[in-house]
Scaffold this motif. Structure first.
Motif, PDB file in Angstrom:
ATOM      1  N   ILE A 180     -34.479   3.253 -14.121  1.00 19.56           N
ATOM      2  CA  ILE A 180     -33.367   4.146 -13.781  1.00 19.56           C
ATOM      3  C   ILE A 180     -33.177   4.316 -12.276  1.00 19.56           C
ATOM      4  O   ILE A 180     -32.039   4.293 -11.775  1.00 19.56           O
ATOM      5  CB  ILE A 180     -33.527   5.519 -14.477  1.00 19.56           C
ATOM      6  CG1 ILE A 180     -32.230   6.317 -14.363  1.00 19.56           C
ATOM      7  CG2 ILE A 180     -34.729   6.289 -13.930  1.00 19.56           C
ATOM      8  CD1 ILE A 180     -32.197   7.569 -15.233  1.00 19.56           C
ATOM      9  N   THR A 181     -34.274   4.460 -11.527  1.00 20.27           N
ATOM     10  CA  THR A 181     -34.120   4.676 -10.090  1.00 20.27           C
ATOM     11  C   THR A 181     -33.766   3.382  -9.367  1.00 20.27           C
ATOM     12  O   THR A 181     -33.022   3.409  -8.379  1.00 20.27           O
ATOM     13  CB  THR A 181     -35.387   5.315  -9.498  1.00 20.27           C
ATOM     14  OG1 THR A 181     -35.521   6.642 -10.028  1.00 20.27           O
ATOM     15  CG2 THR A 181     -35.313   5.405  -7.988  1.00 20.27           C
ATOM     16  N   GLY A 182     -34.257   2.250  -9.841  1.00 21.44           N
ATOM     17  CA  GLY A 182     -33.830   0.979  -9.270  1.00 21.44           C
ATOM     18  C   GLY A 182     -32.336   0.777  -9.439  1.00 21.44           C
ATOM     19  O   GLY A 182     -31.633   0.350  -8.513  1.00 21.44           O
ATOM     20  N   VAL A 183     -31.828   1.093 -10.621  1.00 16.12           N
ATOM     21  CA  VAL A 183     -30.393   0.986 -10.890  1.00 16.12           C
ATOM     22  C   VAL A 183     -29.608   1.940 -10.002  1.00 16.12           C
ATOM     23  O   VAL A 183     -28.621   1.552  -9.363  1.00 16.12           O
ATOM     24  CB  VAL A 183     -30.104   1.270 -12.380  1.00 16.12           C
ATOM     25  CG1 VAL A 183     -28.615   1.497 -12.604  1.00 16.12           C
ATOM     26  CG2 VAL A 183     -30.586   0.118 -13.247  1.00 16.12           C
ATOM     27  N   GLU A 184     -30.033   3.207  -9.946  1.00 10.05           N
ATOM     28  CA  GLU A 184     -29.293   4.200  -9.158  1.00 10.05           C
ATOM     29  C   GLU A 184     -29.321   3.856  -7.674  1.00 10.05           C
ATOM     30  O   GLU A 184     -28.325   4.065  -6.960  1.00 10.05           O
ATOM     31  CB  GLU A 184     -29.884   5.590  -9.385  1.00 10.05           C
ATOM     32  CG  GLU A 184     -29.153   6.712  -8.680  1.00 10.05           C
ATOM     33  CD  GLU A 184     -27.778   7.007  -9.257  1.00 10.05           C
ATOM     34  OE1 GLU A 184     -27.059   7.836  -8.674  1.00 10.05           O
ATOM     35  OE2 GLU A 184     -27.422   6.400 -10.296  1.00 10.05           O
ATOM     36  N   THR A 185     -30.436   3.332  -7.189  1.00  8.04           N
ATOM     37  CA  THR A 185     -30.514   2.916  -5.784  1.00  8.04           C
ATOM     38  C   THR A 185     -29.498   1.829  -5.483  1.00  8.04           C
ATOM     39  O   THR A 185     -28.821   1.864  -4.441  1.00  8.04           O
ATOM     40  CB  THR A 185     -31.936   2.418  -5.462  1.00  8.04           C
ATOM     41  OG1 THR A 185     -32.864   3.480  -5.653  1.00  8.04           O
ATOM     42  CG2 THR A 185     -32.029   1.932  -4.020  1.00  8.04           C
ATOM     43  N   MET A 186     -29.344   0.876  -6.391  1.00  4.79           N
ATOM     44  CA  MET A 186     -28.368  -0.187  -6.187  1.00  4.79           C
ATOM     45  C   MET A 186     -26.938   0.334  -6.293  1.00  4.79           C
ATOM     46  O   MET A 186     -26.056  -0.107  -5.550  1.00  4.79           O
ATOM     47  CB  MET A 186     -28.607  -1.315  -7.185  1.00  4.79           C
ATOM     48  CG  MET A 186     -29.930  -2.029  -6.978  1.00  4.79           C
ATOM     49  SD  MET A 186     -30.164  -3.412  -8.109  1.00  4.79           S
ATOM     50  CE  MET A 186     -28.866  -4.515  -7.552  1.00  4.79           C
ATOM     51  N   VAL A 187     -26.702   1.279  -7.212  1.00  4.35           N
ATOM     52  CA  VAL A 187     -25.369   1.880  -7.329  1.00  4.35           C
ATOM     53  C   VAL A 187     -24.966   2.532  -6.007  1.00  4.35           C
ATOM     54  O   VAL A 187     -23.855   2.311  -5.497  1.00  4.35           O
ATOM     55  CB  VAL A 187     -25.343   2.914  -8.475  1.00  4.35           C
ATOM     56  CG1 VAL A 187     -24.078   3.779  -8.390  1.00  4.35           C
ATOM     57  CG2 VAL A 187     -25.400   2.222  -9.826  1.00  4.35           C
ATOM     58  N   ILE A 188     -25.867   3.325  -5.437  1.00  4.81           N
ATOM     59  CA  ILE A 188     -25.540   4.052  -4.206  1.00  4.81           C
ATOM     60  C   ILE A 188     -25.438   3.108  -3.018  1.00  4.81           C
ATOM     61  O   ILE A 188     -24.460   3.150  -2.253  1.00  4.81           O
ATOM     62  CB  ILE A 188     -26.590   5.144  -3.937  1.00  4.81           C
ATOM     63  CG1 ILE A 188     -26.574   6.188  -5.055  1.00  4.81           C
ATOM     64  CG2 ILE A 188     -26.336   5.814  -2.582  1.00  4.81           C
ATOM     65  CD1 ILE A 188     -27.708   7.197  -4.979  1.00  4.81           C
ATOM     66  N   SER A 189     -26.427   2.237  -2.836  1.00  2.33           N
ATOM     67  CA  SER A 189     -26.439   1.376  -1.651  1.00  2.33           C
ATOM     68  C   SER A 189     -25.291   0.368  -1.660  1.00  2.33           C
ATOM     69  O   SER A 189     -24.634   0.157  -0.629  1.00  2.33           O
ATOM     70  CB  SER A 189     -27.789   0.664  -1.521  1.00  2.33           C
ATOM     71  OG  SER A 189     -28.114  -0.041  -2.702  1.00  2.33           O
TER      72      SER A 189
END
Length: 358
Positions: A180-189
């Motif tokens: 989940i955090t890997g996905v969210e990091t890519m969404v934001i960046s």
């Protein structure tokens, strides 16, 4: 080596007067994302064995969403990859030297979190370190805080500090299932890269966001369900710090550079804000201990209801695509429309997560 710093990213991509400039910039971006992606991938693989041998494991308990002891500390690899990419970029003249201060603060937070994982420092030293890092991070922002164009400087920075501190901690709270955090990091960046593209913003923000996305992807390959390694506080806290700083930097420059308002930046992490903040307020309303670990976040309820970790993380990714649309396409036309679209998208995801699987 050609100096790119403080050039507009669209100018570097589409320069007709200097083809060499454009080619060199593209090559540098390829080099940086390759460094961050491959180093994160390789160091994470090495960490899996090292952490297992050292018995640095996240062991399941009644609040866990996993069932097997799993190495914890993969954030070391993510942070190492970002450090390597950013130092390389500074050396090549693509990033300003002030970013090394931001990087050092993130590394310092990571070290404190890793020590806390091993020995248990307690909440007070962690909060003090986060507060100090935020204060020093605010001092090196290029254009003031989130509301530099709307509020007096002191009030702007005070509100920005509170929002940033909460963002750092919610990024940690939300790191509870595989991927989940890997996905969210890519969404934001990647969303920040899109905003920089639209606003004609500075190339260095584009490059830093891209390297964070590469590091997150390298880790995500090992963290996807079933995860071979967890990020740990050593990764989630520094990532929240770095992404928060970049979001503030982009929000500060947007009004003066292009037509995309600062509200577009706030749309990108909107799911994390809603899930974490909504859960906190709900627990406050029911007079529950907000400092006690729990499984009441929407993504945790989704797993409890029988959905797999990868299904939930994939749903977060799909929501992220919708938030990109709201931030990059709708908000430049109508701010209210973009915010409304983003809220509807996140509300739909939260409803799906909290609905029992049939």
């Amino acid at each position: 080596m050609q100096k790119f710093r403080d050039r507009k990213v669209t100018e570097l991509f589409f320069s007709q007067s200097d083809i060499t400039l454009r080619v060199n910039f593209l090559l540098l971006l390829i080099i940086l994302i390759t460094i961050s992606l491959l180093s994160s991938l390789a160091v994470t693989w090495l960490l899996i064995g090292f952490l297992q041998r050292r018995q640095i494991l996240d062991r399941p308990n009644h609040r866990s969403s996993h069932h097997q002891p799993t190495p914890r500390g993969g954030g070391i690899a993510v942070l190492a990859a970002i450090v390597l990419a950013w130092i390389t970029a500074v050396g090549l003249g693509l990033l300003p030297e002030t970013l090394l201060i931001v990087l050092a603060l993130a590394v310092g937070l990571g070290v404190i979190c890793f020590i806390d994982d091993l020995r248990g420092l307690g909440a007070r030293p962690r909060f003090i370190s986060q507060f100090a890092a935020v204060v020093m991070g605010l001092a090196v922002l290029p254009n003031g805080g989130l509301f530099a164009n709307e509020l007096p400087a002191v009030l702007d920075l005070a509100i920005t500090a509170v929002v940033w501190l909460w963002f750092i901690n919610l990024f940690n709270f939300m790191d509870g299932i595989d991927g989940i955090t890997g996905v969210e990091t890519m969404v934001i960046s990647c969303g920040l890269c899109g905003l920089i593209w639209l606003t004609g913003g500075s190339d260095w923000i584009f490059a830093t966001s891209l390297t964070i996305a590469g590091a997150a992807l390298g880790f995500l390959i090992w963290n996807w369900h079933p995860a071979r390694i967890f990020l740990g506080d050593v990764g989630s806290i520094p990532l929240g710090f770095l992404l928060g700083w970049l979001c503030i930097a982009v929000a500060g420059q947007s009004p003066g550079v292009g037509s995309v308002p600062w509200t577009a930046v706030l749309i990108l992490p909107l799911y994390y804000f809603f899930d974490a903040t909504g859960t906190l307020l709900s627990r406050l309303w029911r007079r529950q201990n907000i400092f006690e670990a729990h499984r009441e976040h929407a993504y945790q309820r989704a797993v409890i209801h029988g959905r797999r970790h990868d299904q939930v993380s994939a749903a977060v990714a799909i929501c992220g695509l919708g938030l990109w649309l709201a931030a990059l396409v709708i908000t430049p036309v109508t701010v209210i429309g973009g915010l409304l679209a983003a809220i509807i998208i996140v509300a739909g995801l939260l409803a799906w997560m909290r609905r029992p699987k049939t």
